[in-house]
Write a protein that holds these residues in place. Structure first.
Motif, PDB file in Angstrom:
ATOM      1  N   VAL A   1      35.591   4.291 -38.469  1.00 20.03           N
ATOM      2  CA  VAL A   1      34.296   3.552 -38.830  1.00 20.03           C
ATOM      3  C   VAL A   1      34.325   2.664 -37.457  1.00 20.03           C
ATOM      4  CG1 VAL A   1      32.456   1.679 -39.701  1.00 20.03           C
ATOM      5  CG2 VAL A   1      34.492   3.029 -40.893  1.00 20.03           C
ATOM      6  N   ALA A   2      32.745   2.962 -36.370  1.00 23.54           N
ATOM      7  CA  ALA A   2      32.938   2.779 -34.764  1.00 23.54           C
ATOM      8  C   ALA A   2      32.203   1.528 -35.293  1.00 23.54           C
ATOM      9  CB  ALA A   2      32.636   4.133 -33.978  1.00 23.54           C
ATOM     10  N   TYR A   3      32.486   0.145 -33.995  1.00 21.47           N
ATOM     11  CA  TYR A   3      31.438  -0.698 -34.447  1.00 21.47           C
ATOM     12  C   TYR A   3      31.382  -1.167 -33.089  1.00 21.47           C
ATOM     13  CZ  TYR A   3      31.072  -2.504 -39.610  1.00 21.47           C
ATOM     14  OH  TYR A   3      30.751  -2.349 -40.452  1.00 21.47           O
ATOM     15  N   MET A   4      30.495  -1.426 -32.820  1.00 19.77           N
ATOM     16  CA  MET A   4      29.401  -1.322 -31.003  1.00 19.77           C
ATOM     17  C   MET A   4      29.332  -2.572 -31.159  1.00 19.77           C
ATOM     18  SD  MET A   4      26.341   0.289 -29.302  1.00 19.77           S
ATOM     19  CE  MET A   4      25.029  -0.608 -30.321  1.00 19.77           C
ATOM     20  N   ALA A   5      29.847  -3.726 -29.823  1.00 23.04           N
ATOM     21  CA  ALA A   5      29.284  -5.069 -30.013  1.00 23.04           C
ATOM     22  C   ALA A   5      29.379  -5.347 -28.365  1.00 23.04           C
ATOM     23  CB  ALA A   5      31.136  -5.746 -30.119  1.00 23.04           C
ATOM     24  N   LEU A   6      27.823  -6.598 -28.424  1.00 22.56           N
ATOM     25  CA  LEU A   6      27.286  -6.500 -27.207  1.00 22.56           C
ATOM     26  C   LEU A   6      27.379  -7.889 -26.760  1.00 22.56           C
ATOM     27  CD1 LEU A   6      23.726  -5.083 -28.108  1.00 22.56           C
ATOM     28  CD2 LEU A   6      26.470  -4.257 -26.390  1.00 22.56           C
ATOM     29  N   VAL A   7      28.520  -8.291 -25.548  1.00 20.21           N
ATOM     30  CA  VAL A   7      29.363  -9.449 -24.966  1.00 20.21           C
ATOM     31  C   VAL A   7      28.254  -9.984 -23.838  1.00 20.21           C
ATOM     32  CG1 VAL A   7      30.572 -10.930 -24.608  1.00 20.21           C
ATOM     33  CG2 VAL A   7      31.265  -9.082 -26.118  1.00 20.21           C
ATOM     34  N   PRO A   8      27.490 -11.148 -23.701  1.00 18.92           N
ATOM     35  CA  PRO A   8      27.330 -11.409 -22.032  1.00 18.92           C
ATOM     36  C   PRO A   8      28.448 -11.389 -21.019  1.00 18.92           C
ATOM     37  CG  PRO A   8      26.269 -13.168 -23.278  1.00 18.92           C
ATOM     38  CD  PRO A   8      27.225 -11.935 -24.106  1.00 18.92           C
ATOM     39  N   VAL A   9      28.344 -11.133 -20.013  1.00 15.27           N
ATOM     40  CA  VAL A   9      29.822 -11.385 -19.469  1.00 15.27           C
ATOM     41  C   VAL A   9      30.686 -12.766 -19.199  1.00 15.27           C
ATOM     42  CG1 VAL A   9      28.787 -11.009 -17.274  1.00 15.27           C
ATOM     43  CG2 VAL A   9      30.546  -9.658 -16.944  1.00 15.27           C
ATOM     44  N   GLU A  10      29.714 -13.845 -19.021  1.00 16.83           N
ATOM     45  CA  GLU A  10      30.243 -14.907 -18.795  1.00 16.83           C
ATOM     46  C   GLU A  10      31.176 -15.072 -20.328  1.00 16.83           C
ATOM     47  OE1 GLU A  10      26.690 -13.279 -18.801  1.00 16.83           O
ATOM     48  OE2 GLU A  10      26.155 -15.687 -19.273  1.00 16.83           O
ATOM     49  N   LYS A  11      30.478 -14.912 -21.054  1.00 14.68           N
ATOM     50  CA  LYS A  11      31.532 -15.249 -23.081  1.00 14.68           C
ATOM     51  C   LYS A  11      32.537 -14.368 -22.525  1.00 14.68           C
ATOM     52  CE  LYS A  11      28.611 -16.370 -26.043  1.00 14.68           C
ATOM     53  NZ  LYS A  11      28.113 -16.085 -27.420  1.00 14.68           N
ATOM     54  N   LEU A  12      33.006 -13.056 -21.887  1.00 16.26           N
ATOM     55  CA  LEU A  12      34.507 -12.321 -21.504  1.00 16.26           C
ATOM     56  C   LEU A  12      35.394 -12.891 -20.582  1.00 16.26           C
ATOM     57  CD1 LEU A  12      34.499  -9.892 -23.380  1.00 16.26           C
ATOM     58  CD2 LEU A  12      33.185  -9.018 -21.856  1.00 16.26           C
ATOM     59  N   ALA A  13      34.596 -13.751 -19.460  1.00 14.88           N
ATOM     60  CA  ALA A  13      35.035 -13.763 -18.282  1.00 14.88           C
ATOM     61  C   ALA A  13      36.295 -15.472 -18.733  1.00 14.88           C
ATOM     62  CB  ALA A  13      34.390 -14.206 -16.772  1.00 14.88           C
ATOM     63  N   TYR A  14      34.878 -15.369 -19.753  1.00 11.03           N
ATOM     64  CA  TYR A  14      35.744 -16.990 -20.271  1.00 11.03           C
ATOM     65  C   TYR A  14      37.423 -17.027 -20.956  1.00 11.03           C
ATOM     66  CZ  TYR A  14      36.152 -21.449 -22.539  1.00 11.03           C
ATOM     67  OH  TYR A  14      36.052 -22.915 -23.355  1.00 11.03           O
ATOM     68  N   LYS A  15      36.926 -15.687 -21.535  1.00 11.70           N
ATOM     69  CA  LYS A  15      38.194 -15.629 -22.602  1.00 11.70           C
ATOM     70  C   LYS A  15      39.659 -15.284 -22.046  1.00 11.70           C
ATOM     71  CE  LYS A  15      38.389 -18.143 -26.553  1.00 11.70           C
ATOM     72  NZ  LYS A  15      38.857 -19.172 -26.459  1.00 11.70           N
ATOM     73  N   ALA A  16      38.900 -14.239 -20.996  1.00 18.13           N
ATOM     74  CA  ALA A  16      39.920 -13.319 -20.332  1.00 18.13           C
ATOM     75  C   ALA A  16      41.326 -13.350 -20.583  1.00 18.13           C
ATOM     76  CB  ALA A  16      38.963 -12.544 -18.744  1.00 18.13           C
ATOM     77  N   GLY A  17      41.547 -14.474 -19.841  1.00 24.58           N
ATOM     78  CA  GLY A  17      42.782 -15.574 -19.953  1.00 24.58           C
ATOM     79  C   GLY A  17      43.976 -15.048 -21.109  1.00 24.58           C
ATOM     80  N   GLU A  18      43.301 -15.612 -22.586  1.00 26.05           N
ATOM     81  CA  GLU A  18      43.870 -15.460 -23.054  1.00 26.05           C
ATOM     82  C   GLU A  18      44.202 -14.107 -23.952  1.00 26.05           C
ATOM     83  OE1 GLU A  18      41.870 -18.780 -25.812  1.00 26.05           O
ATOM     84  OE2 GLU A  18      41.007 -19.970 -23.649  1.00 26.05           O
ATOM     85  N   ARG A  19      43.706 -13.620 -22.955  1.00 26.66           N
ATOM     86  CA  ARG A  19      43.698 -12.385 -23.873  1.00 26.66           C
ATOM     87  C   ARG A  19      44.725 -11.473 -24.577  1.00 26.66           C
ATOM     88  NH1 ARG A  19      40.262  -8.095 -20.865  1.00 26.66           N
ATOM     89  NH2 ARG A  19      38.533  -9.898 -20.742  1.00 26.66           N
ATOM     90  N   VAL A  20      45.678 -11.425 -26.038  1.00 30.83           N
ATOM     91  CA  VAL A  20      46.338 -10.699 -26.864  1.00 30.83           C
ATOM     92  C   VAL A  20      46.876  -9.335 -26.542  1.00 30.83           C
ATOM     93  CG1 VAL A  20      47.468 -10.880 -28.934  1.00 30.83           C
ATOM     94  CG2 VAL A  20      45.544 -12.320 -28.525  1.00 30.83           C
ATOM     95  N   ARG A  21      46.183  -8.996 -26.216  1.00 31.62           N
ATOM     96  CA  ARG A  21      46.347  -7.368 -25.700  1.00 31.62           C
ATOM     97  C   ARG A  21      45.456  -7.417 -24.171  1.00 31.62           C
ATOM     98  NH1 ARG A  21      46.615  -3.685 -31.425  1.00 31.62           N
ATOM     99  NH2 ARG A  21      44.463  -2.567 -29.992  1.00 31.62           N
ATOM    100  N   THR A  22      46.425  -6.218 -23.741  1.00 34.77           N
ATOM    101  CA  THR A  22      45.760  -5.359 -22.131  1.00 34.77           C
ATOM    102  C   THR A  22      44.532  -5.261 -22.449  1.00 34.77           C
ATOM    103  OG1 THR A  22      47.726  -3.352 -22.241  1.00 34.77           O
ATOM    104  CG2 THR A  22      47.899  -5.850 -21.056  1.00 34.77           C
ATOM    105  N   ALA A  23      43.499  -5.816 -22.195  1.00 38.37           N
ATOM    106  CA  ALA A  23      42.095  -4.555 -22.080  1.00 38.37           C
ATOM    107  C   ALA A  23      41.584  -4.413 -20.991  1.00 38.37           C
ATOM    108  CB  ALA A  23      41.412  -5.313 -23.093  1.00 38.37           C
ATOM    109  N   TYR A  24      41.091  -3.969 -20.439  1.00 41.92           N
ATOM    110  CA  TYR A  24      39.904  -4.507 -19.433  1.00 41.92           C
ATOM    111  C   TYR A  24      38.991  -3.638 -19.187  1.00 41.92           C
ATOM    112  CZ  TYR A  24      41.638   0.523 -18.508  1.00 41.92           C
ATOM    113  OH  TYR A  24      41.910   2.065 -19.284  1.00 41.92           O
ATOM    114  N   LEU A  25      38.059  -3.826 -18.490  1.00 42.42           N
ATOM    115  CA  LEU A  25      36.441  -3.364 -18.780  1.00 42.42           C
ATOM    116  C   LEU A  25      36.860  -1.672 -17.249  1.00 42.42           C
ATOM    117  CD1 LEU A  25      34.130  -6.676 -18.051  1.00 42.42           C
ATOM    118  CD2 LEU A  25      34.783  -5.602 -20.386  1.00 42.42           C
ATOM    119  N   GLU A  26      35.430  -1.627 -18.282  1.00 43.90           N
ATOM    120  CA  GLU A  26      35.858   0.175 -17.331  1.00 43.90           C
ATOM    121  C   GLU A  26      33.942   0.296 -17.019  1.00 43.90           C
ATOM    122  OE1 GLU A  26      38.947   2.478 -17.360  1.00 43.90           O
ATOM    123  OE2 GLU A  26      37.673   4.080 -16.322  1.00 43.90           O
TER     124      GLU A  26
END
Lengths: 219, 219
Positions: A96-121
């Motif tokens: 079941v695919a889900y789509m989420a939308l985030v303003p980039v500032e929020k994502l950047a704010y949490k980037a340091g604490e990320r659990v898995r190695t995810a990246y923006l493409e």
DNA sequence: ACAATAGTGTCTGTGAGACAGTATCGA
DNA sequence: TCGATACTGTCTCACAGACACTATTGT
């Protein structure tokens, strides 16, 4: 559904695959992971989690988003359910695919604490050419890209890609990126007029005229 | 999805629930069954089938439609996936809802050979009041009803509710029923002009001016 | 002739699209 | 003053909405 004891039969696994979109540098980006196991080892893939027996699909999606980004409370919606038999070569997994939308500032704010190695493409780069993508994830991404372009035309979905306060040029970029074409600012402002509210705030510090900050009108 | 051996865990069952819509006597109708077992015995429910390990979701939907109506090759699309934990009180069943659209003539033609006791129910009547409906099927029907009203505005979905040849007044009724409001025929005809092709045929035998038959333009 | 439904001509207002102009910041 | 971006005024054209009119069948 009667006359059928489901517990006697083999069952598929059910997973939630996540498409976390954001806009950065006037480009649509998608949160991807690099697979570290077979099958499709080394290839880009969508993050995904299995559905547990004690959570709804929406809860699974929320948990997955939290695991990948550290964020909660962001906008998401169910996209589509993919059920081809061999979409995962190991076993039958319905996704079941889900789509989420985030303003980039929020994502950047949490980037340091990320659990898995995810990246923006970059989505257009990812889909261009024949670059290989794990499982049937290319199809899923193409569908989501299409849906996003569609929904921006008849819903307010674009607002989820900017923060609580935003300038109109910023919002216009979101529309332009999702639609894949440039818009006239005068017309864009007229169209948005009913959906937004002025605030007293302005941007500042840049070498040009400041821009007023708006918020979304609740109505 | 790594580090997780799905085969070790308990899995939900996956079913496809079907919403077969048609239009009869200027009303939107839905194919329902009456439950003959607990839970929800005696209550109206959507027909549904379990997903087999050797078929895709679309194939499950096709099989279900064939079982309920005897028809194949009719238009259908995936609607949404419902995954609340206790939506079926017996066990965890995730339901992928599919919506099918059939011209009423086709349905009538096959009505005699129907395998299970299914009947057409007026959708507005069904949803009005607090009439009980099995499982979470009320929610599913409401969602489908909403989606149908929406999609008729920006897609050609309405054409699936008329036959290969149709009159414009007939097509207009489909639009009016789905939109829930009356339209002006002059405007309606202008709007449809690009989507349809004249044929040489006319209706006949009724006590008023005959109507031209059109077909959908392939373009 | 009449009831009933099919089909057309045309006016109006709204809104998208296009473009040219003015405003206000830092350097 | 200049470069850069923010913002506004206004024309045009297509199209949705509204309504009045004509056309063609069976009874």
């Amino acid at each position: 559904m009667e006359q059928y004891d489901a517990s006697k039969y083999e069952k598929p696994s059910v997973a939630v695959d996540l498409l976390v979109f954001t806009i950065e540098d006037r480009r649509l980006k998608l949160l991807m992971i690099e697979r570290e196991e077979e099958p499709f080892c080394g290839m880009p893939a969508l993050p995904g989690v299995f559905v547990r027996m004690d959570e709804t699909l929406d809860e699974t999606a929320e948990r997955g988003i939290a695991e990948e980004t550290g964020l909660s409370g962001i906008y998401f919606e169910q996209l589509y359910t993919f059920g081809d038999i061999h979409r995962d070569p190991r076993m039958r997994i319905i996704s079941v695919a889900y789509m989420a939308l985030v303003p980039v500032e929020k994502l950047a704010y949490k980037a340091g604490e990320r659990v898995r190695t995810a990246y923006l493409e970059d989505v257009e780069d990812l889909l261009a050419g024949d670059k290989e993508i794990a499982f049937d994830h290319r199809k899923i991404i193409e569908y989501a890209r299409w849906r996003l372009a569609n929904k921006v035309e008849y819903t307010d979905i674009a607002f989820h890609l900017v923060g609580k306060l935003f300038t109109l040029p910023e919002l216009q970029i979101v529309y332009e990126v999702l639609l894949g074409k440039e818009l006239y600012k005068a017309n864009f402002r007229k169209k948005m007029a009913d959906l937004i509210e002025e605030t007293e705030y302005m941007t500042s510090g840049e070498a040009h005229r400041p821009s007023r900050l708006y918020r979304r009108k609740e109505s």
